[in-house]
Write an enzyme that holds these catalytic residues in place. Structure first.
Site, mmCIF file in Angstrom:
data_model
loop_
_atom_site.group_PDB
_atom_site.id
_atom_site.type_symbol
_atom_site.label_atom_id
_atom_site.label_comp_id
_atom_site.label_asym_id
_atom_site.label_seq_id
_atom_site.Cartn_x
_atom_site.Cartn_y
_atom_site.Cartn_z
ATOM 1 N N GLU A 233 -59.436 15.922 -26.880
ATOM 2 C CA GLU A 233 -60.505 16.851 -27.233
ATOM 3 C C GLU A 233 -59.988 18.047 -28.016
ATOM 4 O O GLU A 233 -60.666 18.559 -28.907
ATOM 5 C CB GLU A 233 -61.224 17.326 -25.961
ATOM 6 N N HIS B 255 -68.346 13.954 -14.765
ATOM 7 C CA HIS B 255 -69.401 13.581 -15.705
ATOM 8 C C HIS B 255 -70.706 14.325 -15.396
ATOM 9 O O HIS B 255 -71.779 13.847 -15.693
ATOM 10 C CB HIS B 255 -69.633 12.070 -15.678
#
Lengths: 453, 327
Positions: free
Chosen positions: B60, B129
């Site tokens: 990321e 998540h």
């Protein structure tokens, strides 16, 4: 338009006051901020400045009457101007009791309490707390909250309730407040709108301390008959002092005193060297500042002296709020230097001078005579060598300072002439034992005799 | 007008922006051949080719860093972070570089970049998540933070974000990707970044929310309407810069404010809304400012009963509305 003069709220817990003296009469002219009347509470006497310039058109509350904060006292305006008429008898409820102040014992507590009870029972289950929006609407629309039925939790008056009431009022279903119940115009510490609103909004709190000593009955003291003499009316402050002294000495604290003799040579050297330096900065240095400073050190070393008796235990105060007794013409008042532990000698000197001056000029705010945790009384200024003062409740000790004078002292088997004074600590033996009291005094003595800064 | 899901609107926005401006490109994990883990970029690589829809390594930090570099070179990157939970390795790039570049270069360099990322719980995604991360970024001056709750806003706001000369974090309530449907016009439109949306007008209480919670707040408002409670729902849409006027206007009207967010309660984004209300609307308040949010626990739990315990939902919001209205 005429300006209303209302009884100001003189402190957080002070909800009523007695008109002790009108300095202006009906028909007199008065300037804005000029002293208009004297008000006394059980804490202090103070002058109330006029909220406007003009002529005193009408005085509603006579000398001696005790009324709630927010009550209309007088009206100031132009001669001939229409004024609110207080003639419907209903005003008596709001003014406390009638003008019987000079006759006999006034009932300053009972009367407003009655007025309050009426307001509550005629009203609504109103809980006493309102939200900001309701407070604002009350101020904007001159609303008497006792007229409104609250539908919120616990009877709280909600914005909706006020809106519904206003709608009703617009339709003429309810009457406007009579003029003398509407808030006056003005700013702080002139009598103000917000005070009036606050008072109407929170009618519940009872006076913090009853003036009449209901809790600790003193023996009855009838007026002597047939003996030549004259009767001096009791002022509020005299009454409060009397009640307090009886309660402290006879009903609360077993008093014990210990007396030390202190050589003030080191302090006086410092004092004479420092006084002109402080003076340049506009601060008047007095010996009281040194006594304060030495007390701070001694209290830090002996925290039980800065405490209070409670049923659960001894509450040690972290803040050192040191009161200093100041003689005033009517009696005695004890302004408090809050958080004295945070102040250096200059800060203490500044605070001592400021409070003492304002105490003598009747300019103290009631909050400034509350919250003390320890007291110093400098009785030596009137010549007293040593004394055993009465503890200022709920504190546990009071420090007395005797007269400073040169005395013969034996030092190292030689006779010396030294500036000496006697200092006494009178303490509550429930909390403090002799050794602790002596330890405090030893600290106090050590600091003064070895003064350096 | 076409009915579409939230995610369809997002795909359509990217499709149109790719077509409109050749400088626009997408990069992120699985955005190309796979069409994105949520299928947000489905079909785009086929249409615009691998040079404009670029599969990235599983890193990321580098996705965002590449975006910053490309933006400085006058491209218009749309970086996708697969789950907001994974944005943390890129935090330094976002907070230290993207947010401050314009200021640091005295206005000479801009970072016109969008970072898209699905966020939020209630999808049994557990710790990695389900997170809400908006408060971290709304705290940093120099970043814009946008969270849509309707397909219409998702499309219009994403198009604004792509065209915005500043770094914009565009967080998407993933639970609503397919659950939330709405009308989206055929013709071109944008929704400006900044203004809030009055999702429902009301008189008794203002409910402030964004993302999935705005959607839930509307359902809750409908529930309490049956009981005669008129709740106004303000969908903030843009968290930074926030629409203070909309907040003020609503609270001044209703006098009561409930702030709903699914992040942990303490120091969550709604705390700032509560502070603004307390600061600017004090004299209009007819009750305390209340917050309904997730509890202060380390993660959204995986266990279903515990997840339900964590997540605000329409019933909890309706209860909070009732409670505050009764104050």
């Amino acid at each position: 338009m005429a300006t209303k003069v209302i009884m100001p709220q003189l402190g957080e817990s002070v909800v009523e006051g007695t008109v002790s003296r009108w300095l202006k009469r009906e028909g007199d002219t008065v300037n804005e901020y000029e002293a208009l009347l004297e008000v006394s509470t059980d804490k202090v006497d103070t002058e109330v400045p006029s909220p406007a310039s003009g002529t005193v058109l009408k005085i509603y509350v006579e000398e001696g009457e005790t009324v709630q904060a927010g009550v209309l006292l007088a009206v100031i305006g132009e001669p001939g101007e229409p004024i609110p008429e207080a003639d419907e008898g209903g005003t008596q409820d709001h003014h406390g009791h009638g003008g019987n102040g000079s006759k006999q014992e006034p009932q300053p507590v009972a009367a407003p309490a009655k007025a309050m009870a009426t307001a509550q029972s005629s009203g609504s289950g109103y809980t006493g707390h309102i939200t900001p929006v309701v407070a604002r609407m009350v101020a904007e629309h001159n609303i008497d909250l006792s007229q409104i039925k609250g539908t919120g939790r616990g009877g709280r008056i909600t914005k909706k309730d006020v809106l519904a009431y206003l709608k009703q009022r617009e339709q003429g279903d309810v009457q406007d407040l009579p003029p003398w119940e509407q808030p006056g115009d003005g700013e702080l510490f002139k009598p103000t709108d917000s005070f009036a609103v606050q008072t109407k909004a929170q009618p519940a709190p009872p006076p913090a301390k009853p003036v009449a000593p209901a809790a600790s009955p003193a023996p009855p003291s009838p007026t002597p008959q047939g003996t030549p003499g004259e009767l001096v009316q009791l002022s509020n402050i005299r009454r409060a002092i009397a009640e307090h002294m009886v309660r402290s000495k006879l009903h609360t604290s077993p008093h014990v005193s210990t007396i030390f003799e202190i050589d003030m040579g080191a302090v006086l050297d410092h004092y004479h060297a420092t006084k002109p330096i402080f003076a340049k900065q506009g601060v008047r240095l007095t010996l009281t500042a040194y006594f304060m400073a030495a007390s701070v050190v001694a209290l830090r070393e002996n925290p039980y002296i800065n405490s209070q008796w409670t049923d659960e235990g001894i509450y040690l105060h972290h803040a050192m709020n040191i009161g200093m007794a100041v003689a005033i013409p009517d009696g005695l008042i004890v302004p408090v230097i809050k958080n004295a532990q945070d102040l250096n000698l200059m800060g203490l000197a500044r605070a001592v001078t400021d409070l003492a001056e304002r105490a003598r000029n009747k300019q103290l705010h009631p909050d400034e005579v509350q919250g003390g945790t320890f007291t110093i009384t400098n009785h030596g200024v009137s010549g007293s060598l040593f004394a055993t003062p009465i503890i200022n409740q709920p504190q546990v000790a009071i420090l007395g300072i005797g007269k400073l004078e040169k005395r013969v002292k034996v030092i190292n088997d030689a006779i010396a002439i030294r500036p000496m004074l006697y200092a006494s600590l009178t303490f509550d033996h429930r909390v403090i034992d002799g050794a602790t009291g002596d330890a405090f005094m030893a600290s106090f003595q050590r600091v003064l005799e070895n003064w350096r800064e | 007008m076409a009915q579409m899901t939230l995610i369809q609107a997002i795909t359509q926005a990217m499709d149109e922006e790719l077509a409109r401006d050749p400088r626009v490109f997408i990069t992120g994990e699985d955005v190309g051949k796979r069409g994105g883990v949520f299928r947000a970029t489905m079909g785009l690589i086929e249409k615009y080719g691998p040079e404009r829809v670029v599969d990235s390594p599983l890193a990321e930090l580098s996705i965002v860093a590449i975006g910053i570099g490309a933006a400085l070179a006058d491209l218009r990157p749309i970086c996708e972070i697969q789950f907001a939970d994974f944005i943390h390795p890129a935090f330094n790039q976002i907070a230290n570089e993207a947010a401050r570049f314009y200021y640091r270069s005295n206005g000479q360099w801009r970072v016109p970049m969008v970072i898209r990322s699905p966020y939020g719980g209630g999808i049994s995604g557990a710790l990695y998540h389900s997170q809400s991360v908006e408060a971290f970024f709304a705290h940093v001056p120099g970043l814009k933070v946008v969270i849509p709750s309707t397909p219409y806003d998702a499309k219009g706001l994403l198009k604004s974000a792509v065209r915005d000369p500043n770094p914009v974090l565009f967080f998407e309530p993933k639970k609503g990707y397919r659950a939330i449907k709405g009308d989206v016009p055929e013709e071109e439109y944008i929704v400006p970044i900044g203004p809030a949306r009055i999702a429902r007008e009301g008189e008794d209480i203002s409910v402030f929310a964004y993302g999935m919670m705005a959607y839930y707040a509307e359902i809750a408002a409908e529930q309490v309407a049956q009981e005669g409670i008129s709740a106004e729902v303000v969908d903030l849409r843009t968290l930074a810069p926030v629409d203070r006027d909309a907040i003020r206007n609503s609270v001044m009207k209703t006098g009561k404010a409930l702030v709903v967010y699914e992040d942990n309660l303490t120091l969550g984004y709604g705390a700032e809304i509560a502070a603004i209300i307390a600061d600017e609307c004090f004299e209009y308040m007819d009750g305390p400012v209340k917050r309904l949010a997730g509890p202060d626990v380390p993660g959204v739990p995986f266990s279903h009963p515990m997840q339900d315990f964590f997540m605000p939902n329409p019933n909890k919001i309706a209860d909070a509305i009732r409670d505050l209205v009764a104050y």
